[in-house]
Design a protein around this motif. Structure first.
Motif, PDB file in Angstrom:
ATOM      1  N   VAL A 109       0.878  -1.168   0.000  1.00 20.56           N
ATOM      2  CA  VAL A 109       0.000   0.000   0.000  1.00 20.56           C
ATOM      3  C   VAL A 109       0.916   1.218   0.000  1.00 20.56           C
ATOM      4  CG1 VAL A 109      -1.712   1.322   1.295  1.00 20.56           C
ATOM      5  CG2 VAL A 109      -1.823  -1.176   1.286  1.00 20.56           C
ATOM      6  N   VAL A 110       0.698   2.122  -0.931  1.00 18.11           N
ATOM      7  CA  VAL A 110       1.494   3.344  -1.006  1.00 18.11           C
ATOM      8  C   VAL A 110       0.734   4.452  -0.282  1.00 18.11           C
ATOM      9  CG1 VAL A 110       2.438   5.095  -2.575  1.00 18.11           C
ATOM     10  CG2 VAL A 110       2.562   2.660  -3.173  1.00 18.11           C
ATOM     11  N   VAL A 111       1.423   5.138   0.618  1.00 16.29           N
ATOM     12  CA  VAL A 111       0.856   6.294   1.310  1.00 16.29           C
ATOM     13  C   VAL A 111       1.596   7.508   0.771  1.00 16.29           C
ATOM     14  CG1 VAL A 111       0.417   7.392   3.538  1.00 16.29           C
ATOM     15  CG2 VAL A 111       0.409   4.890   3.358  1.00 16.29           C
ATOM     16  N   ASN A 112       0.867   8.426   0.136  1.00 18.80           N
ATOM     17  CA  ASN A 112       1.517   9.559  -0.506  1.00 18.80           C
ATOM     18  C   ASN A 112       0.633  10.799  -0.444  1.00 18.80           C
ATOM     19  OD1 ASN A 112      -0.446   8.999  -2.403  1.00 18.80           O
ATOM     20  ND2 ASN A 112       0.951   8.256  -3.953  1.00 18.80           N
ATOM     21  N   GLY A 113       0.983  11.781  -1.236  1.00 16.78           N
ATOM     22  CA  GLY A 113       0.241  13.047  -1.245  1.00 16.78           C
ATOM     23  C   GLY A 113       0.932  14.070  -0.373  1.00 16.78           C
ATOM     24  N   ARG A 114       0.140  14.789   0.428  1.00 12.97           N
ATOM     25  CA  ARG A 114       0.667  15.862   1.270  1.00 12.97           C
ATOM     26  C   ARG A 114       1.219  15.287   2.577  1.00 12.97           C
ATOM     27  NH1 ARG A 114      -1.080  21.052  -0.720  1.00 12.97           N
ATOM     28  NH2 ARG A 114       0.149  21.829   1.012  1.00 12.97           N
ATOM     29  N   ALA A 144       3.769  11.395   8.324  1.00 11.58           N
ATOM     30  CA  ALA A 144       3.955  12.804   8.679  1.00 11.58           C
ATOM     31  C   ALA A 144       3.165  13.754   7.775  1.00 11.58           C
ATOM     32  CB  ALA A 144       5.437  13.173   8.688  1.00 11.58           C
ATOM     33  N   PRO A 145       1.845  13.840   7.994  1.00 10.80           N
ATOM     34  CA  PRO A 145       1.045  14.782   7.188  1.00 10.80           C
ATOM     35  C   PRO A 145       1.635  16.188   7.225  1.00 10.80           C
ATOM     36  CG  PRO A 145      -0.373  13.425   8.546  1.00 10.80           C
ATOM     37  CD  PRO A 145       1.038  13.143   8.982  1.00 10.80           C
ATOM     38  N   SER A 146       1.558  16.885   6.106  1.00  8.08           N
ATOM     39  CA  SER A 146       2.163  18.216   5.968  1.00  8.08           C
ATOM     40  C   SER A 146       1.189  19.333   6.330  1.00  8.08           C
ATOM     41  CB  SER A 146       2.656  18.404   4.527  1.00  8.08           C
ATOM     42  OG  SER A 146       3.597  17.426   4.202  1.00  8.08           O
ATOM     43  N   PHE A 147       0.603  19.255   7.519  1.00  9.04           N
ATOM     44  CA  PHE A 147      -0.290  20.316   7.963  1.00  9.04           C
ATOM     45  C   PHE A 147       0.537  21.540   8.337  1.00  9.04           C
ATOM     46  CE2 PHE A 147      -2.794  16.523   9.687  1.00  9.04           C
ATOM     47  CZ  PHE A 147      -3.496  16.365   8.517  1.00  9.04           C
ATOM     48  N   ASN A 148      -0.011  22.721   8.099  1.00  6.31           N
ATOM     49  CA  ASN A 148       0.680  23.968   8.421  1.00  6.31           C
ATOM     50  C   ASN A 148       0.278  24.391   9.837  1.00  6.31           C
ATOM     51  OD1 ASN A 148       1.606  26.586   8.687  1.00  6.31           O
ATOM     52  ND2 ASN A 148       1.051  27.176   6.603  1.00  6.31           N
ATOM     53  N   PRO A 149       1.213  24.339  10.789  1.00  8.26           N
ATOM     54  CA  PRO A 149       0.879  24.708  12.168  1.00  8.26           C
ATOM     55  C   PRO A 149       0.542  26.192  12.309  1.00  8.26           C
ATOM     56  CG  PRO A 149       3.236  24.299  11.971  1.00  8.26           C
ATOM     57  CD  PRO A 149       2.613  23.942  10.645  1.00  8.26           C
ATOM     58  N   SER A 162      -5.718  21.021   9.313  1.00  5.05           N
ATOM     59  CA  SER A 162      -6.063  19.633   8.989  1.00  5.05           C
ATOM     60  C   SER A 162      -7.509  19.480   8.529  1.00  5.05           C
ATOM     61  CB  SER A 162      -5.813  18.723  10.196  1.00  5.05           C
ATOM     62  OG  SER A 162      -6.689  19.055  11.252  1.00  5.05           O
ATOM     63  N   LEU A 163      -8.367  20.451   8.862  1.00  4.58           N
ATOM     64  CA  LEU A 163      -9.767  20.372   8.451  1.00  4.58           C
ATOM     65  C   LEU A 163      -9.939  20.519   6.942  1.00  4.58           C
ATOM     66  CD1 LEU A 163     -11.501  22.469  11.258  1.00  4.58           C
ATOM     67  CD2 LEU A 163     -11.102  20.000  11.158  1.00  4.58           C
ATOM     68  N   ARG A 164      -8.903  20.934   6.259  1.00  4.43           N
ATOM     69  CA  ARG A 164      -8.952  21.159   4.816  1.00  4.43           C
ATOM     70  C   ARG A 164      -8.445  19.957   4.011  1.00  4.43           C
ATOM     71  NH1 ARG A 164      -7.442  25.430   7.709  1.00  4.43           N
ATOM     72  NH2 ARG A 164      -8.332  27.468   7.307  1.00  4.43           N
ATOM     73  N   TYR A 165      -8.274  18.806   4.673  1.00  2.00           N
ATOM     74  CA  TYR A 165      -7.665  17.648   4.013  1.00  2.00           C
ATOM     75  C   TYR A 165      -8.642  16.488   3.852  1.00  2.00           C
ATOM     76  CZ  TYR A 165      -3.038  19.699   4.210  1.00  2.00           C
ATOM     77  OH  TYR A 165      -1.959  20.503   4.010  1.00  2.00           O
ATOM     78  N   ALA A 166      -8.462  15.770   2.753  1.00  2.05           N
ATOM     79  CA  ALA A 166      -9.236  14.561   2.472  1.00  2.05           C
ATOM     80  C   ALA A 166      -8.268  13.422   2.179  1.00  2.05           C
ATOM     81  CB  ALA A 166     -10.157  14.789   1.282  1.00  2.05           C
TER      82      ALA A 166
END
Length: 189
Positions: free
Chosen positions: A51-56, A104-109, A115-119
Motif C-alpha cells: 500500500v502506497v501512502v503519498n500526497g501531502r 507525517a502529514p504536511s499540515f501547516n501549524p 487539517s480540516l482542509r484535508y481529504a
C-alpha cells in the motif's frame, strides 16, 4: 448498383448520426454492455503486495502486510448493507489515522485547524476509489476508527489485499477492497 450507393458527403452526414443513435440506444438498454463487462473485470482484481501512502505527507511510504501488522492492531465488528444484502464482519488492522500519521502529514501549524482542509483518497487495485475527510478520522472531531484491515472474519487478507473499513456507514460503498494507495489531499489547493 450506382442508384443505391451513397455519396461521400451523404456518408459524412449519416455516419455521425448513426453512431450517435447507436450509442444512445446502448445507454438506454437496461444493463448496458459497459455495465455487463465491469463486474467481470473487477471480480478478480490484481493483488498488490504493498500500500502506497503519498500526497501531502512528509515522506512517502510503501507498506507491506508485515508493515501494516507492525502497527497497533484494532478489532472492529461492523454491519452494513451491500449489493448482496446485510453483511456482518469482524475486521482486524491498524487505524488509517495511525498509518497516515506515520507518513507525517504536511499540515501547516501556522494555520488554525489546517487539517480540516484535508481529504484522504483510497484507491483499490481495480481502480475503485473512495474518500474520507481528515476530520472524519481525527479523534478531536469525528473520530471514525477507519481501519486498513489485514484480516476479515479471522481470515488473513494477504491474497485479497487490505480493506478499508468505514464503521458507522449504513452502506458498504466505502469499504474498499484491495487497497493499493492512500493519498492525503489538501482541498482547495
Amino acid at each position: 448498383m450506382p442508384g443505391t450507393m451513397l455519396t461521400r458527403s451523404a456518408k459524412r452526414v449519416l455516419l455521425p448520426i448513426f453512431l450517435f443513435l447507436l450509442a444512445l440506444s446502448l445507454c438506454l438498454l437496461p444493463g448496458s454492455v459497459a455495465q455487463a463487462t465491469t463486474p467481470a473485470a473487477s471480480a478478480v482484481p490484481a493483488v498488490h503486495k504493498h500500500v502506497v501512502v503519498n500526497g501531502r505527507v512528509g515522506h512517502r511510504l510503501r507498506l507491506s502486510f508485515g508493515d501494516l501488522r507492525a502497527f497497533p492492531q484494532h478489532t472492529q465488528d461492523v454491519d452494513f448493507l451491500s449489493g448482496k444484502g446485510p453483511e456482518h464482519h469482524t475486521y482486524v488492522g491498524p487505524l488509517l489515522l495511525d498509518v497516515l500519521k506515520s507518513a507525517a502529514p504536511s499540515f501547516n501549524p501556522g494555520i488554525k485547524n489546517d487539517s480540516l482542509r484535508y481529504a484522504i483518497l483510497i484507491k483499490a487495485s481495480d481502480g475503485y476509489e473512495s474518500v474520507l475527510s481528515w476530520p472524519e478520522i481525527d479523534p478531536n472531531f469525528g473520530g471514525k476508527q477507519a481501519l486498513l484491515a489485514v484480516s476479515e472474519d479471522g481470515v488473513p487478507l494477504d491474497s485479497a489485499g487490505p480493506r478499508l473499513t468505514a464503521p458507522g456507514d449504513s452502506r458498504g460503498g466505502r469499504y474498499v477492497f484491495s487497497v493499493v494507495s492512500v493519498t492525503l489531499i489538501k482541498i482547495g489547493d
